[in-house]
Design an enzyme around this catalytic site. Structure first.
Site, short mmCIF file in Angstrom:
data_model
loop_
_atom_site.label_atom_id
_atom_site.label_comp_id
_atom_site.label_asym_id
_atom_site.label_seq_id
_atom_site.Cartn_x
_atom_site.Cartn_y
_atom_site.Cartn_z
N SER A 257 0.87 -1.18 0.00
CA SER A 257 0.00 0.00 0.00
C SER A 257 0.90 1.22 0.00
O SER A 257 1.93 1.23 0.66
CB SER A 257 -0.90 0.03 1.24
OG SER A 257 -1.86 -1.00 1.20
N HIS B 65 2.05 -10.19 6.23
CA HIS B 65 2.81 -10.09 7.48
C HIS B 65 4.30 -10.35 7.23
O HIS B 65 4.92 -11.17 7.90
CB HIS B 65 2.28 -11.10 8.50
CG HIS B 65 0.88 -10.84 8.94
ND1 HIS B 65 0.14 -11.76 9.67
CD2 HIS B 65 0.07 -9.77 8.76
CE1 HIS B 65 -1.07 -11.26 9.91
NE2 HIS B 65 -1.13 -10.05 9.36
N THR C 244 1.78 -6.43 14.08
CA THR C 244 1.77 -4.97 14.25
C THR C 244 2.07 -4.53 15.67
O THR C 244 2.82 -3.58 15.90
CB THR C 244 0.43 -4.39 13.79
OG1 THR C 244 0.20 -4.76 12.42
CG2 THR C 244 0.43 -2.87 13.90
N MET D 236 -0.06 0.37 5.38
CA MET D 236 -0.99 -0.74 5.54
C MET D 236 -1.86 -0.57 6.78
O MET D 236 -2.89 -1.24 6.92
CB MET D 236 -0.21 -2.06 5.61
CG MET D 236 -1.01 -3.28 5.24
SD MET D 236 -1.52 -3.36 3.51
CE MET D 236 0.00 -3.95 2.75
N ASN E 42 7.75 -4.24 10.31
CA ASN E 42 7.74 -5.69 10.53
C ASN E 42 9.07 -6.35 10.19
O ASN E 42 9.41 -7.40 10.75
CB ASN E 42 6.65 -6.35 9.67
CG ASN E 42 5.24 -5.97 10.09
OD1 ASN E 42 5.03 -5.37 11.13
ND2 ASN E 42 4.27 -6.30 9.25
N VAL F 102 11.55 9.42 -0.70
CA VAL F 102 12.96 9.48 -0.30
C VAL F 102 13.72 8.50 -1.18
O VAL F 102 13.45 7.30 -1.17
CB VAL F 102 13.13 9.16 1.19
CG1 VAL F 102 14.62 9.14 1.56
CG2 VAL F 102 12.39 10.18 2.05
N ASN G 120 0.29 5.05 0.76
CA ASN G 120 -0.60 6.11 1.22
C ASN G 120 -0.14 6.53 2.61
O ASN G 120 0.56 5.77 3.29
CB ASN G 120 -2.04 5.61 1.30
CG ASN G 120 -2.18 4.34 2.12
OD1 ASN G 120 -2.01 3.23 1.59
ND2 ASN G 120 -2.46 4.46 3.41
#
Length: 522
Positions: free
Chosen positions: A127, A444, A490, A133, A478, A241, A129
């Site tokens: 993801s 994960h 998480t 996630m 992770n 970056v 954004n």
């Protein structure tokens, strides 16, 4: 949020900060939160390649009640080439046996997800954004147990406590959901007599608002009011970056590129935290010429098996409580990992059947079972980077080397067998036999920037998340987890971020007053 802005003037001129954080998922947000609490004097520039898709920035898309708004947020999270698929809820694909599952808000790796005839990670997904996630996750926050725990961290329980605070975790809020007690009763009767860890409600990162609606935790909750009110925390979305700059083994800052207009800038800073994810964090280090031997290695996913059953013989009093609609994640029960049974289970009551079903169904009467297995961790399971080929963001392309071992196959078979037995205890199968999801479907991913006690080539960072051999450079996410975890990572990831942030907060930063670095942005 504290100011959200595109970097002005983005014409290549340099600027300076005390700390730069790359990535706004729960781990990056945890660094911002702890530093805002403990060192509010530090000027923090926080970059994310993705756009802001929610208000407040980093909020979970499940909190967007309007279907079109949620669909828009999900599409905008899907990287350089968003899909055009219709809005679907987060249970879409639950019963799918597709070779490459894709979920709303995520996108797959087009190439490089396997090498030759290896298993690879065909469902490897990302993801992009603000919130990462954390805007799309299940909010399950179990604590690691037994061999999942990082044994050399004596303060792990304190760190997990702090992570629960930041994420807003509760094990009780939804424990009394309709039919949840009946589900846990049957699970306990079938499992607890032989296990070292008992069945219980799943700890979830969620709160109930005054009007009764649920607010699912994303990075917005981790940021908290203290970060949003911190004038020294500056968030720059759609800013990639591209390099961490170093000299003489010390961090000097970063190079960035605005994804809106393509302009670039250089920002000086003595401390950089890279919290991109388990693939893009090592990718950035590689692109920066920072390449410890373990970088990208010890990659592990969690093999995942799913099943669904319709509860049989629902007691009349329980059925009466299930008369109204429920949230799709109501009544999540937890079957913890043990060494003897090296998998972790979550049993989720669904608001509807994941496949067409003949007959009446009460909300919560169909139960989805998801079992995650601990991976047999190997150094040669890894992601490599190709300096000659660029991905959609212009960074070194990824190539995944990944296999399932005989030990993995045994764990998957044992998890499947247990799932069938539990399904028989609960009720009748909805879509037949359990389905093994393709590797990568768990989302994960761990181990690629793993923590260790010694700089012996088998880890990327020390027990404060500082990269070996590079002063001022920290990694988060992770990928830092070094153990074979089966539970959702998480909570542990945020706990490790707390440890790193506390280490930075106690260090001699900055070298000059933050106010001078704010310049025209004060």
């Amino acid at each position: 949020m504290s100011p959200v802005e595109q970097w002005p003037p983005f014409d290549g001129t340099s600027a300076a900060a005390d700390i730069i954080i790359v990535g706004t998922g729960p781990a990056g947000a945890a660094y911002a939160r702890i530093l805002s609490e403990e060192r509010p004097d530090l000027l923090i520039f926080h970059f994310d390649a993705g756009p802001v898709v929610s208000d407040p920035p980093g909020a979970h898309v499940k909190n967007l009640l309007d279907d079109e708004a949620r669909a828009s947020a999900q599409r905008r999270s899907e990287g350089p080439a968003p899909t055009d698929h219709a809005m679907t809820d987060t249970m879409a694909g639950y019963a799918s046996d597709a070779a490459r599952i894709v979920r709303p808000g995520t996108y797959l790796l087009d190439d490089g997800y396997r090498v030759g005839d290896q298993v690879g990670l065909p469902a490897l997904a990302f993801s992009t954004n603000v919130g990462g996630m954390g805007a799309h996750w299940t909010c399950a926050c179990p604590r690691p147990g037994e061999s999942e725990r990082i044994e050399f961290l004596q303060d792990l329980d304190d760190l997990l406590d702090e992570a629960e605070r930041l994420l807003g975790v509760s094990a009780d809020l939804m424990a009394d959901a309709p039919l949840a007690g009946e589900v846990r009763k049957r699970l306990s009767e079938g499992l607890d007599g032989r296990r070292t860890r008992a069945v219980g409600p799943m700890p979830l990162a969620v709160r109930r608002e005054a009007d009764g609606r649920l607010w699912w935790s994303g990075s917005d909750v981790v940021f908290g009011d203290v970060t949003r009110a911190n004038p020294h925390h500056r968030l720059f979305p759609q800013t990639l970056v591209t390099k961490v700059r170093t000299a003489a083994g010390e961090v000097r800052g970063v190079d960035v590129r605005c994804l809106v207009d393509g302009s670039t800038a250089t920002i000086d800073a003595p401390v950089v935290v890279v919290a991109a994810d388990a693939f893009r964090t090592p990718q950035l280090l590689w692109a920066s010429g920072i390449r410890p031997p373990a970088l990208g290695r010890y990659l592990n996913d969690q093999p995942q098996v799913v099943h669904a059953v319709k509860l049989r013989d629902v007691p009349p009093q329980a059925a009466s409580r299930a008369a109204g609609p429920i949230d799709e994640a109501s009544g999540v029960s937890w079957v913890p990992f043990t060494v003897a049974e090296p998998f972790h289970g979550q049993v989720m009551q669904l608001d509807a059947s994941p496949v067409p079903y003949d007959g009446d169904i009460l909300p919560g009467e169909v139960v989805g079972l998801g079992w995650f297995c601990a991976k047999d961790i190997r150094e040669k399971d890894r992601v490599e980077f190709d300096d000659q080929i660029q991905d959609g963001f212009g960074m070194p392309a990824m190539k995944v080397h990944y296999e399932l071992t005989e030990a993995d196959r045994r764990s998957i078979a044992a998890a499947t067998s247990q799932m069938v037995a539990i399904g028989d205890l609960l009720g009748e199968a909805v879509f037949g036999d359990p389905i093994e999801f393709p590797p990568g479907a768990s989302l994960h991913y761990q181990g690629t920037t793993r923590m260790g006690q010694h700089d012996d080539g088998r880890s990327v960072c020390d027990d404060t998340c500082r990269v070996w051999g590079t002063t001022g450079l920290y990694v988060a996410g992770n990928g830092v987890i070094p153990t074979a975890m089966a539970c959702n990572p998480t909570l542990t990831t945020v706990a490790l971020a707390v440890r790193g942030a506390r280490a930075i907060a106690g260090a001699a930063v900055p070298t000059q007053p933050s106010a001078e670095r704010l310049g025209s942005h004060a």
